[in-house]
Design a protein around this motif. Sequence first.
Motif, PDB file in Angstrom:
ATOM      1  N   VAL A  25      -1.887  -7.554   5.263  1.00  0.00           N
ATOM      2  CA  VAL A  25      -0.999  -6.774   4.396  1.00  0.00           C
ATOM      3  C   VAL A  25      -1.353  -6.955   2.923  1.00  0.00           C
ATOM      4  O   VAL A  25      -1.208  -6.022   2.122  1.00  0.00           O
TER       5      VAL A  25
ATOM      6  N   ARG B 119       0.027   3.140   6.095  1.00  0.00           N
ATOM      7  CA  ARG B 119       1.042   2.695   7.047  1.00  0.00           C
ATOM      8  C   ARG B 119       0.486   2.793   8.467  1.00  0.00           C
ATOM      9  O   ARG B 119      -0.640   3.215   8.687  1.00  0.00           O
TER      10      ARG B 119
ATOM     11  N   ARG C 163      -2.068  -3.813   0.477  1.00  0.00           N
ATOM     12  CA  ARG C 163      -1.284  -3.566  -0.737  1.00  0.00           C
ATOM     13  C   ARG C 163      -2.166  -3.504  -1.981  1.00  0.00           C
ATOM     14  O   ARG C 163      -1.837  -2.802  -2.939  1.00  0.00           O
TER      15      ARG C 163
ATOM     16  N   THR D  37      -9.867  -5.396   0.153  1.00  0.00           N
ATOM     17  CA  THR D  37      -8.869  -4.335   0.313  1.00  0.00           C
ATOM     18  C   THR D  37      -8.912  -3.782   1.743  1.00  0.00           C
ATOM     19  O   THR D  37      -9.207  -4.514   2.680  1.00  0.00           O
TER      20      THR D  37
ATOM     21  N   PHE E  96      -1.878   2.759  -0.032  1.00  0.00           N
ATOM     22  CA  PHE E  96      -1.312   1.918   1.021  1.00  0.00           C
ATOM     23  C   PHE E  96      -1.235   2.714   2.320  1.00  0.00           C
ATOM     24  O   PHE E  96      -0.607   3.768   2.380  1.00  0.00           O
TER      25      PHE E  96
END
Length: 377
Positions: free
Chosen positions: A354, A365, A358, A259, A363
Motif C-alpha cells: 500500500v 484500487r 500511495r 511505486t 492510486f
Amino acid sequence: MEFQYHLPVNLLFGQGTSDRIGEKCAALGRRALIVTGGSSTKRSGLLAKTETLLHENGVSSVLFDRVVPNPLTTTVYEGADLAKSENCDLVVALGGGSSIDVAKGIAFQMVNGGDISEYIFGRKSSDKALPVVAVPTTCGTGSEGNGFAVLTNPETKGKKSLRSSAIIPACSIIDPLLMTTLPKRTLAAVGFDALCHNMEAYLSALSQPITAMQALEGTALAAANLRRVYADPSDLDGWEGLCLASTLGGMVIGVSGVTAPHGLEHPASGLKNNLAHGEGLAALTVAVTRHTLPAGEEKYEVLAKRIGGALSTDIVDEIARLLDEIGLNVRLGDYGITSDDVPWMAESCRKLSVGGLRAHPRFFRQAELEQIYSECL
C-alpha cells in the motif's frame, strides 16, 4: 523546500575492487559467514577467491550456499542458525540481490532473533545487526545501496521488505568485472530492474531534490548501458555505467521508495518462484505506465527524454521498445499465472504494497489492480 537525506552507504566502486574483499572484511570481523547461491560464484571462481582473500587477511569463514531466487524467510533462519553455531561476527554476501538480501536478513536475525516477520511488518523495530559486506555479481537490484531485504514468507506467499538502517551494508564492493559473464536473460532482467528502480523513485511522491537528480541520472545510465552491454558483453565502459545505474537505483529507493510496478510485481513472484523479479517487472510495467500516464504526464515527459523519447506519451512505446531490444517481452501467463490468481494478487498488492501504491502518481484500487494483472496474463 524542506527535505531530509540520510543514507550512510560505504561504496567501493570500480574494476578490480573485488581484490580488496579481504582487507575490507578484516576491518569488520574475524569470522565470516559467506552467503551465496549454489553454483554461479563457484563456477566463476569468486567464492574461492573470497575464501582465499579472507584467509590471507586473518578472517576465517564458513559457507552458507542455500540462497535461491525470491528468497524465503525460512532461508534466513537456516543461515542464522549456522552463523550462530559457528560464532560468526560478520556476514559476506556474494551474488545477486537474493544473496545480499538473505545476508542482510541473517545479519539482522543473528542479533535480534524471534519472528523476522514481526520486523518486516513493523510490529517490532531494531537498529542492530551484524556488519554486512556486499559483493554484487548482478547489476540490477541495488541491494548494495540500501537497508532493504526483500523476503517471501513461504506459508502466506507474502513478499515484503525488511527495512532497517542496521542492514545497510558496512561496505559494498561493486566490481563491474564480476558482471561480464551474466547470461543475457539474467542481464536483461536485472538491468530492467535497475531502470525501474530509478524511474519509480523519480515518480514517487516521496521523491526529493537529491534522489530526483540521482534517479534521473540512473534512468539515463540504465537505459543506455543496458542496451550497450546486451549488444556487446565486452563493453567494459558499458558495464561500469550499468553498475552505477544499479547502485544509484538501490540508493534512491532506499530514500524515496518504489511505486506501483514493484507493488504489483511482488505478489506475482511471491506466488510463482519461477518468475524472476525483473521478468515480472517486464510483464507489468508497460501496462502500469499506460494506466498511470494521465496522472503523471510532467514526470513521464522528463523520464521519456532520458530513455529515448521526447513527449510524455512516448514513455509507453520507449519502455516497450527497450524490452523488445533486450528480448524481454514476457507475460505473467508464461510463468503459470492464470486468471484465477488475479484476485489474490490484487488483494496481496493492496495489503502488502500500500505504501508504494500511495506513492505512485495514480492510486490503483482493487478493481483496477485486477484489470492490470488481467491485461498482463
